[in-house]
Write a protein that holds these residues in place. Sequence first.
Motif, mmCIF file in Angstrom:
data_model
loop_
_atom_site.group_PDB
_atom_site.id
_atom_site.type_symbol
_atom_site.label_atom_id
_atom_site.label_comp_id
_atom_site.label_asym_id
_atom_site.label_seq_id
_atom_site.Cartn_x
_atom_site.Cartn_y
_atom_site.Cartn_z
ATOM 1 N N MET A 1 18.752 31.277 -24.542
ATOM 2 C CA MET A 1 17.738 30.682 -25.200
ATOM 3 C C MET A 1 17.075 31.864 -25.732
ATOM 4 N N ARG A 2 16.510 31.652 -27.181
ATOM 5 C CA ARG A 2 15.850 32.587 -27.892
ATOM 6 C C ARG A 2 14.470 32.350 -28.140
ATOM 7 N N ILE A 3 13.663 33.713 -27.902
ATOM 8 C CA ILE A 3 12.060 33.494 -27.952
ATOM 9 C C ILE A 3 11.474 33.367 -29.175
ATOM 10 N N ASN A 4 12.016 34.499 -30.025
ATOM 11 C CA ASN A 4 11.136 34.783 -31.510
ATOM 12 C C ASN A 4 11.740 33.589 -32.311
ATOM 13 N N HIS A 5 12.810 32.936 -32.439
ATOM 14 C CA HIS A 5 13.024 32.047 -33.429
ATOM 15 C C HIS A 5 13.602 30.822 -32.854
ATOM 16 N N ASN A 6 12.922 29.652 -33.458
ATOM 17 C CA ASN A 6 13.208 28.464 -33.057
ATOM 18 C C ASN A 6 14.143 27.594 -33.932
ATOM 19 N N ILE A 7 15.247 28.049 -33.883
ATOM 20 C CA ILE A 7 16.483 27.792 -35.004
ATOM 21 C C ILE A 7 16.387 26.266 -35.194
ATOM 22 N N ALA A 8 16.463 25.504 -34.187
ATOM 23 C CA ALA A 8 16.289 23.799 -34.248
ATOM 24 C C ALA A 8 15.106 23.426 -35.142
ATOM 25 N N ALA A 9 13.917 24.156 -34.850
ATOM 26 C CA ALA A 9 12.685 23.461 -35.180
ATOM 27 C C ALA A 9 12.854 23.838 -36.924
ATOM 28 N N LEU A 10 13.360 25.207 -37.040
ATOM 29 C CA LEU A 10 13.343 25.623 -38.681
ATOM 30 C C LEU A 10 14.266 24.260 -39.518
ATOM 31 N N ASN A 11 15.451 24.288 -38.720
ATOM 32 C CA ASN A 11 16.264 23.266 -39.347
ATOM 33 C C ASN A 11 15.677 22.028 -39.556
ATOM 34 N N THR A 12 14.912 21.538 -38.729
ATOM 35 C CA THR A 12 14.436 20.100 -38.692
ATOM 36 C C THR A 12 13.189 20.139 -39.894
ATOM 37 N N TYR A 13 12.420 21.499 -39.765
ATOM 38 C CA TYR A 13 11.437 21.250 -40.866
ATOM 39 C C TYR A 13 12.161 21.399 -42.308
ATOM 40 N N ARG A 14 13.256 22.231 -42.490
ATOM 41 C CA ARG A 14 13.869 22.330 -43.829
ATOM 42 C C ARG A 14 14.368 20.935 -44.176
ATOM 43 N N GLN A 15 15.048 20.180 -43.404
ATOM 44 C CA GLN A 15 15.388 18.843 -43.696
ATOM 45 C C GLN A 15 14.309 17.816 -43.909
ATOM 46 N N LEU A 16 13.187 18.140 -43.387
ATOM 47 C CA LEU A 16 11.841 17.299 -43.415
ATOM 48 C C LEU A 16 11.559 17.604 -44.911
ATOM 49 N N ASN A 17 11.255 18.999 -45.308
ATOM 50 C CA ASN A 17 10.775 19.045 -46.585
ATOM 51 C C ASN A 17 11.797 18.564 -47.724
ATOM 52 N N SER A 18 13.086 18.723 -47.492
ATOM 53 C CA SER A 18 14.047 18.200 -48.572
ATOM 54 C C SER A 18 13.945 16.928 -48.600
ATOM 55 N N ALA A 19 13.801 16.145 -47.380
ATOM 56 C CA ALA A 19 13.694 14.635 -47.381
ATOM 57 C C ALA A 19 12.297 14.016 -48.198
ATOM 58 N N SER A 20 11.255 14.906 -47.956
ATOM 59 C CA SER A 20 9.877 14.785 -48.443
ATOM 60 C C SER A 20 10.061 14.927 -50.020
ATOM 61 N N THR A 21 10.706 16.146 -50.302
ATOM 62 C CA THR A 21 10.873 16.351 -51.816
ATOM 63 C C THR A 21 11.483 15.147 -52.591
ATOM 64 N N GLY A 22 12.957 15.047 -51.802
ATOM 65 C CA GLY A 22 13.517 13.745 -52.621
ATOM 66 C C GLY A 22 13.046 12.533 -52.680
ATOM 67 N N GLN A 23 12.307 12.236 -51.517
ATOM 68 C CA GLN A 23 11.219 10.800 -51.409
ATOM 69 C C GLN A 23 10.229 11.041 -52.624
ATOM 70 N N ALA A 24 9.562 11.960 -52.634
ATOM 71 C CA ALA A 24 8.480 12.255 -53.903
ATOM 72 C C ALA A 24 9.056 12.078 -55.026
ATOM 73 N N LYS A 25 10.337 12.623 -55.479
ATOM 74 C CA LYS A 25 11.224 12.438 -56.709
ATOM 75 C C LYS A 25 11.352 11.097 -56.925
ATOM 76 N N SER A 26 11.791 10.148 -55.936
ATOM 77 C CA SER A 26 12.263 8.971 -55.948
ATOM 78 C C SER A 26 11.126 8.022 -56.357
ATOM 79 N N MET A 27 10.045 8.226 -55.429
ATOM 80 C CA MET A 27 8.813 7.697 -55.661
ATOM 81 C C MET A 27 8.276 7.561 -57.261
ATOM 82 N N GLU A 28 8.287 8.846 -57.456
ATOM 83 C CA GLU A 28 7.860 9.230 -59.081
ATOM 84 C C GLU A 28 8.659 8.475 -59.982
#
Length: 423
Positions: free
Chosen positions: A1-28
């Motif tokens: 267990m790592r205290i300073n970096h939550n890798i799983a959360a970062l990965n989820t956040y990156r994927q969320l941003n990517s999906a949001s960007t892709g969704q925004a482009k598609s909506m545009e």
Amino acid sequence: MRINHNIAALNTYRQLNSASTGQAKSMEKLSSGLRINKAGDDAAGLAISEKMRGQIRGLDMASKNAQDANSLMATAEGALNETHDILQRMRELAVQSSNDTNTSADRSEIQKEISQLIEETDRIASTTEFNTKKLLNGASGLKVSDGTQIANASSGPSTKQGTYSVDVTSATLADFAKTGTATGATASATVEGAGTLTVNGVDISVASTDSYQDLADKINSSVSGVVADFEGAGSTFRIRTADVGASQSLSVTEGADIIAALDYTSGGTPLAATGSNASGLTAGNFGAGATLTYDGNDVKVNGGNADGLTFSLKDTTTDTNITVNGSLSFHIGANEDQTMNVSINAMDSTSLGIKGVDVTTTTGAESAISTINDAIESVSAERSKLGANQNRLEHTINNLGTSSENLTAAESRIRDVDYALAA
């Protein structure tokens, strides 16, 4: 267990941003209907699309230009239709006045209508306009200073603007191929004797009781391209070609003495005559290096400033001028220099040669018939030219519409969004 970096959360956040960007482009894309909304969407595609859009809008405007040009020429042609009607009425009056059942007072009354018709011809020529642009005054074509001297003047694509002097008083008109003029026979006189007269290879049987008018009628009905008439005051029987020029030829042979003062009996030398072309105009008046080609009374300028200018000689009484003005330029394409030029010649009474028509005498009325015929021919030529250009523009409009439609489809494939993909 790592205290300073939550890798799983970062990965989820990156994927969320990517999906949001892709969704925004598609909506545009879905909301705008465009696959390319900004240069970053497809830089090369945007450049190609914008060039196509320029072409499409240019083609659509060119189509409108062509329609406006068609309307302008329809306006001019419609006015000339009335000029044609006027000339036909004038010709009718000239034929009426040439009949000796009319008195001098009758011919004076006929002349009143002729004069009014001439004035109306000038009014039509000076007032016919499209969008305030005068159409029939020669401002966008060619104008002749004296149409009684020359007719059917037309400029070519290489003819430069300017005024060209035509020294007709130095010219000689073309001539028919004809028999001699020393017969001295009147229409009612009886021929010299019976026999066979051969004109251009056609045998004509002549009786001893035939008058010269009978002989003339036989020749006119039997031989194509040949006219028998009475020259001058009607006291000289003549056989001539129907047209003038060096290309005309005439051969006459008599089987016996038939025509007074002409002896072409069997065994003698048949009359073999040829016509002549006009000549004598000064080529230098049409620019340095200009040469003239004559065909009968038709003249064509080769080289010089007036290259391509053509006209027909009618008389050699007074020198005249031909003024060539700029033609109308219609932009009928999407790009630079995609134009067509149309000239509309002056159609006033002076240019048509009918200004001084006088039918108050038999001689004047007879002469007026030929003068008006020439004017009718000039108006017919102008209307034919306008009609040909109108027909051309109809095809131009159809082609522009097809090109615009096809380019629009091509531009759509590059720029518009595919809703099935939205990418």
